[in-house]
Design a protein around this motif. Structure first.
Motif, PDB file in Angstrom:
ATOM      1  N   ALA A 364      -9.093  -1.461   7.793  1.00 20.74           N
ATOM      2  CA  ALA A 364      -7.857  -1.047   7.478  1.00 20.74           C
ATOM      3  C   ALA A 364      -7.192  -2.252   7.550  1.00 20.74           C
ATOM      4  O   ALA A 364      -7.663  -3.176   7.747  1.00 20.74           O
ATOM      5  N   TYR A 365      -5.937  -2.354   6.297  1.00 24.80           N
ATOM      6  CA  TYR A 365      -5.172  -3.786   6.070  1.00 24.80           C
ATOM      7  C   TYR A 365      -3.489  -4.154   5.810  1.00 24.80           C
ATOM      8  O   TYR A 365      -3.721  -2.431   6.267  1.00 24.80           O
ATOM      9  N   TYR A 366      -3.121  -4.767   6.682  1.00 26.71           N
ATOM     10  CA  TYR A 366      -2.158  -5.063   6.302  1.00 26.71           C
ATOM     11  C   TYR A 366      -1.384  -5.823   5.176  1.00 26.71           C
ATOM     12  O   TYR A 366      -2.245  -7.324   4.851  1.00 26.71           O
ATOM     13  N   VAL A 367      -0.464  -5.516   4.734  1.00 26.85           N
ATOM     14  CA  VAL A 367       0.326  -6.632   3.386  1.00 26.85           C
ATOM     15  C   VAL A 367       1.419  -7.000   3.786  1.00 26.85           C
ATOM     16  O   VAL A 367       2.541  -5.918   4.139  1.00 26.85           O
ATOM     17  N   GLY A 368       1.643  -7.873   3.904  1.00 27.96           N
ATOM     18  CA  GLY A 368       3.211  -8.439   4.504  1.00 27.96           C
ATOM     19  C   GLY A 368       4.740  -7.834   3.951  1.00 27.96           C
ATOM     20  O   GLY A 368       4.344  -7.738   2.388  1.00 27.96           O
ATOM     21  N   PRO A 369       5.753  -7.498   4.554  1.00 28.90           N
ATOM     22  CA  PRO A 369       6.830  -7.973   3.492  1.00 28.90           C
ATOM     23  C   PRO A 369       7.209  -8.682   2.390  1.00 28.90           C
ATOM     24  O   PRO A 369       6.426  -9.908   2.567  1.00 28.90           O
ATOM     25  N   SER A 370       7.563  -8.754   1.312  1.00 29.18           N
ATOM     26  CA  SER A 370       7.805  -9.635   0.576  1.00 29.18           C
ATOM     27  C   SER A 370       8.823 -10.718   0.915  1.00 29.18           C
ATOM     28  O   SER A 370       9.569 -10.141   1.967  1.00 29.18           O
ATOM     29  N   GLU A 371       8.616 -11.476   0.036  1.00 30.51           N
ATOM     30  CA  GLU A 371      10.359 -13.093   0.645  1.00 30.51           C
ATOM     31  C   GLU A 371      11.723 -12.292   0.661  1.00 30.51           C
ATOM     32  O   GLU A 371      11.937 -12.981   2.083  1.00 30.51           O
ATOM     33  N   ASP A 372      11.674 -11.636  -0.193  1.00 33.53           N
ATOM     34  CA  ASP A 372      13.431 -11.143   0.438  1.00 33.53           C
ATOM     35  C   ASP A 372      13.461  -9.898   1.148  1.00 33.53           C
ATOM     36  O   ASP A 372      14.275  -9.295   1.712  1.00 33.53           O
ATOM     37  N   PHE A 373      11.984  -9.462   1.999  1.00 39.71           N
ATOM     38  CA  PHE A 373      12.321  -8.114   2.447  1.00 39.71           C
ATOM     39  C   PHE A 373      12.428  -7.396   1.702  1.00 39.71           C
ATOM     40  O   PHE A 373      12.716  -5.488   2.244  1.00 39.71           O
ATOM     41  N   ALA A 374      12.988  -7.262   0.610  1.00 38.33           N
ATOM     42  CA  ALA A 374      13.160  -5.831  -0.579  1.00 38.33           C
ATOM     43  C   ALA A 374      11.929  -4.882  -0.248  1.00 38.33           C
ATOM     44  O   ALA A 374      11.879  -3.168  -0.357  1.00 38.33           O
ATOM     45  N   ARG A 375      10.108  -5.534  -0.820  1.00 39.08           N
ATOM     46  CA  ARG A 375       9.366  -4.666  -0.006  1.00 39.08           C
ATOM     47  C   ARG A 375       8.564  -4.428   1.119  1.00 39.08           C
ATOM     48  O   ARG A 375       8.441  -5.659   2.145  1.00 39.08           O
ATOM     49  N   PRO A 376       8.778  -3.225   1.421  1.00 41.48           N
ATOM     50  CA  PRO A 376       8.719  -3.435   3.888  1.00 41.48           C
ATOM     51  C   PRO A 376       6.652  -3.469   3.531  1.00 41.48           C
ATOM     52  O   PRO A 376       6.311  -3.469   2.680  1.00 41.48           O
ATOM     53  N   GLY A 377       7.207  -4.095   4.866  1.00 46.26           N
ATOM     54  CA  GLY A 377       4.981  -4.412   5.450  1.00 46.26           C
ATOM     55  C   GLY A 377       4.536  -2.905   5.293  1.00 46.26           C
ATOM     56  O   GLY A 377       5.630  -2.179   5.591  1.00 46.26           O
ATOM     57  N   ALA A 378       3.278  -3.321   4.710  1.00 48.35           N
ATOM     58  CA  ALA A 378       2.743  -1.463   4.647  1.00 48.35           C
ATOM     59  C   ALA A 378       1.191  -2.211   5.239  1.00 48.35           C
ATOM     60  O   ALA A 378       0.522  -3.057   5.539  1.00 48.35           O
ATOM     61  N   VAL A 379       0.910  -0.782   6.136  1.00 47.18           N
ATOM     62  CA  VAL A 379      -0.363  -0.943   6.766  1.00 47.18           C
ATOM     63  C   VAL A 379      -1.365  -0.233   5.622  1.00 47.18           C
ATOM     64  O   VAL A 379      -1.332   1.236   5.689  1.00 47.18           O
ATOM     65  N   TRP A 380      -2.636  -0.385   5.697  1.00 47.60           N
ATOM     66  CA  TRP A 380      -3.702   0.739   4.742  1.00 47.60           C
ATOM     67  C   TRP A 380      -4.557   1.366   4.971  1.00 47.60           C
ATOM     68  O   TRP A 380      -5.192   0.474   5.670  1.00 47.60           O
ATOM     69  N   TRP A 381      -4.927   2.200   4.786  1.00 43.72           N
ATOM     70  CA  TRP A 381      -5.927   2.842   5.161  1.00 43.72           C
ATOM     71  C   TRP A 381      -7.321   2.982   3.697  1.00 43.72           C
ATOM     72  O   TRP A 381      -6.762   3.579   2.852  1.00 43.72           O
ATOM     73  N   SER A 382      -8.088   2.612   3.818  1.00 47.78           N
ATOM     74  CA  SER A 382      -8.954   3.096   3.192  1.00 47.78           C
ATOM     75  C   SER A 382     -10.640   4.205   3.580  1.00 47.78           C
ATOM     76  O   SER A 382     -10.901   3.391   4.846  1.00 47.78           O
ATOM     77  N   LEU A 383      -9.998   5.095   3.588  1.00 51.28           N
ATOM     78  CA  LEU A 383     -11.068   6.134   4.235  1.00 51.28           C
ATOM     79  C   LEU A 383     -12.012   7.118   3.482  1.00 51.28           C
ATOM     80  O   LEU A 383     -11.288   7.171   2.260  1.00 51.28           O
ATOM     81  N   ALA A 384     -12.783   7.414   3.652  1.00 52.86           N
ATOM     82  CA  ALA A 384     -13.697   7.718   3.064  1.00 52.86           C
ATOM     83  C   ALA A 384     -13.956   9.552   3.647  1.00 52.86           C
ATOM     84  O   ALA A 384     -13.632   9.969   4.293  1.00 52.86           O
ATOM     85  N   GLY A 385     -13.827  10.534   2.488  1.00 52.55           N
ATOM     86  CA  GLY A 385     -13.444  12.124   2.086  1.00 52.55           C
ATOM     87  C   GLY A 385     -12.333  12.120   2.369  1.00 52.55           C
ATOM     88  O   GLY A 385     -11.140  11.805   2.269  1.00 52.55           O
ATOM     89  N   ASP A 386     -11.876  14.079   2.318  1.00 53.12           N
ATOM     90  CA  ASP A 386     -10.675  14.491   2.850  1.00 53.12           C
ATOM     91  C   ASP A 386     -10.399  14.810   4.142  1.00 53.12           C
ATOM     92  O   ASP A 386      -9.128  15.117   4.561  1.00 53.12           O
ATOM     93  N   GLY A 387     -10.850  14.479   5.023  1.00 49.27           N
ATOM     94  CA  GLY A 387     -10.679  14.776   6.549  1.00 49.27           C
ATOM     95  C   GLY A 387     -11.695  15.608   6.753  1.00 49.27           C
ATOM     96  O   GLY A 387     -12.340  16.403   6.234  1.00 49.27           O
ATOM     97  N   PRO A 388     -12.108  16.053   7.918  1.00 48.66           N
ATOM     98  CA  PRO A 388     -10.358  16.028   9.162  1.00 48.66           C
ATOM     99  C   PRO A 388     -11.038  14.060   9.920  1.00 48.66           C
ATOM    100  O   PRO A 388     -12.591  13.388   9.411  1.00 48.66           O
TER     101      PRO A 388
END
Length: 580
Positions: A364-388
């Motif tokens: 997992a990794y985090y990407v912060g908001p844009s400078e004007d906050f128009a793009r919200p911050g987001a946590v991104w997950w890189s998952l292997a497979g489709d679950g469980p």
């Protein structure tokens, strides 16, 4: 620049003054910092996209030796400009000046030491950056998609310049280990292949209802060109670079301490830190055994781990359920803790949870908001497979990457526009403070009762063990330290890749694939992995020292505000500001 000259008050909040909407800084450092950010964004458009600086998404930087020389010249000129400023007039001004001095010096050293000529590894180099940046680009308008098309069309020139820099590195003997080259080849082949994440762009555009056959054709042609470009890069790495690469993974003391300084903002005592890392390994292991006994009485840690990874009641069934689970946890934490333990700016109350396309490192990794906050911050997950997907270790990870970890920290940094320079808000990020805070947040959430099941506590301990293993592996590999004779794990032996992956499996409970990915990361990105736990150590020491000094007057929320308001500065400066 000398030390800050604070008045005789203890906290950063009182030292620097609570942020107000009325005060506008007028020292020339602020205007200069803004110009530096603008010019840096012009020179490095992909970085501008990552940082959320608008207006550069349709361009690439010049990654050739000539382009890198231009960036170095800009940093040297900026360093001169900062040195020529009049004396700062107050604590915020002095902080802004020192932030600019530190950041420019560290970025300039990257070019002076010619590390940009060997920027090739498994996790943090142009191969990952230039693919992942498309994930962050807007996709809501024709203008957004025209920028994507332009970037796809520009990839051949961009990677040709990157290749030229690597070739110059080869000619100077500045090359990386073969292990990193193999990882880069594999990733480049994945981007070029039939399951390329670039193909998702065609699918997304087709579903956007923005129409236009000409733009559709540009995107399709650009995707094909991008895949072929990464294929040619893989060919170059395999046929040319690989034969010049070295066998030795360790980078040696000088380069390692230089890298550690850049990540920590503090000089490292490698011998003391290595010994401390081993004490942490032992401490955390003992606690894992205790919690494991609660989960599976009489079971071994391997059996506990198998239970947590295979029990349907402790898993989410699919990707959609995974995202919903994490979103619910983060939303509840933000609502519950706002105002009680943290001051949360209104601008960052939106937080997204996203799944990364395949092909990159797991985790997992985090990407912060844009400078004007128009793009919200987001946590991104890189998952292997489709679950469980087992969730025992994902709860603490969510708090680390999201709230109250990186999302709160980065959001606070961006929201300090009334007092921080734009350079400090947008560009400054010392992992010692940044990642240290995220680890501190994980443990804090345990202390506050948010790891409400023993499996979540075990998951926290497993990731704490991972960070402790990073200390001993990273320092041990790159400085060729022996494993202590009093350790049960290969006593007296030198580190190898096999020993590192074994420790990550047996101690940090990683599966085999993730252990290989993590070990490859440490071997190719010296000094970065230790910043997490060292930073947590320093932050915990700062809190304990403030508690000792202030006694009954100690306010945990005030401490958090003080720490977050100064931003992810270097650890030395953080100690000075929080304790002086």
């Amino acid at each position: 620049m000398g030390a800050l000259d604070p008045p005789s008050r203890l906290t950063v909040g009182t030292l620097l003054g609570a942020p107000t909407k009325e005060r506008m800084p007028d020292h020339p450092i602020y205007a200069l910092s803004s110009r530096i950010v603008d010019e840096y964004a012009r020179l490095l458009p992909s970085l501008a996209t990552y940082l959320g600086i608008a207006g550069h998404d349709d361009r690439w930087e010049d990654r050739s030796p000539e382009g890198c020389a231009e960036v170095r010249a800009f940093l040297e000129a900026s360093q001169t400009d900062v040195a020529a400023l009049p004396p700062p007039e107050g604590p915020w001004d002095r902080l802004a000046v020192r932030a600019a001095e530190a950041l420019i010096a560290d970025e300039l050293a990257h070019y002076v030491e010619e590390d940009h000529l060997r920027e090739l590894n498994s996790i943090a180099c142009p191969i990952q950056d230039y693919r992942q940046v498309f994930d962050l680009m807007g996709k809501d308008s024709r203008e957004d998609w025209e920028a994507i098309a332009a970037r796809l069309e520009g990839l051949p020139d961009l990677l040709a310049g990157y290749r030229a820099s690597l070739e110059l590195g080869i000619s100077k003997g500045l090359v990386v280990a073969r292990r990193q080259v193999h990882a880069a080849i594999e990733q480049s082949r994945a981007v070029a292949g039939d399951d390329s994440p670039f193909l998702l762009l065609e699918t997304e555009f087709a579903g956007s209802d923005l129409g236009g056959d000409a733009l559709k054709q540009r995107i399709a042609a650009g995707v094909l060109s991008a895949r072929r470009t990464f294929g040619r890069l893989a060919d170059f790495l395999e046929t040319t670079y690989l034969s010049a690469a070295v066998d030795t993974d360790g980078v040696g003391r000088d380069r390692y301490l230089r890298a550690a300084r850049r990540f920590l903002g503090s000089d490292l005592d490698p011998e003391e830190t290595y010994a401390w890392g081993w004490t942490e390994v032992q401490r955390i292991h003992e606690e894992m055994v205790e919690v494991g006994e609660q989960l599976l009485p009489g079971g071994t840690l391997a059996e506990v781990l198998h239970l947590l990874k295979t029990d349907p009641g402790r898993s989410t069934a699919n990707r959609e359920e995974f995202v919903a689970f994490v979103e619910e946890r983060l939303a509840a934490a933000l609502i519950d803790l706002s105002g009680r333990h943290f001051d949360v700016p209104e601008e960052i109350r939106a937080l997204s949870v996203k799944l990364a396309p395949p092909g990159g490192p797991l985790g997992a990794y985090y990407v912060g908001p844009s400078e004007d906050f128009a793009r919200p911050g987001a946590v991104w997950w890189s998952l292997a497979g489709d679950g469980p997907f087992s969730m025992y270790d994902e709860v603490s990870t969510a708090y680390h990457e999201g709230f109250p970890g990186h999302h709160l920290q980065v959001g606070m940094q961006l929201a300090m526009a009334e007092h921080h320079s734009r350079l400090q808000r947008i560009l400054m990020w010392y992992p010692g403070m940044g990642e240290g805070w995220a680890l501190y947040a994980e443990q804090l959430m345990r202390d506050l009762g948010y790891l409400d099941e023993p499996e979540y506590v075990f998951g926290l301990l497993s990731v704490q063990m991972l960070r402790a293993c990073r200390i001993v592996i990273d320092i041990g590999v790159h400085l060729d330290f022996a494993i202590p004779d009093d350790q049960p794990f290969h006593p007296g032996a030198r580190w190898t890749f096999e020993a590192a992956t074994e420790m990550l499996r047996d101690y940090a409970t990683l599966d085999a694939e993730y252990a290989v990915s993590e070990a490859t990361r440490y071997f190719g990105w010296p000094g970065q992995a230790i910043a997490y736990k060292i930073g947590e150590r320093v932050i915990s020491e700062l809190r304990d020292e403030r508690m000792r000094r202030e006694g009954d007057a100690f306010d945990l929320k005030r401490f958090h505000t003080d720490l977050l308001e100064i931003g992810p500065v270097g650890l030395d400066l953080a100690r000075e500001l929080v304790l002086t």
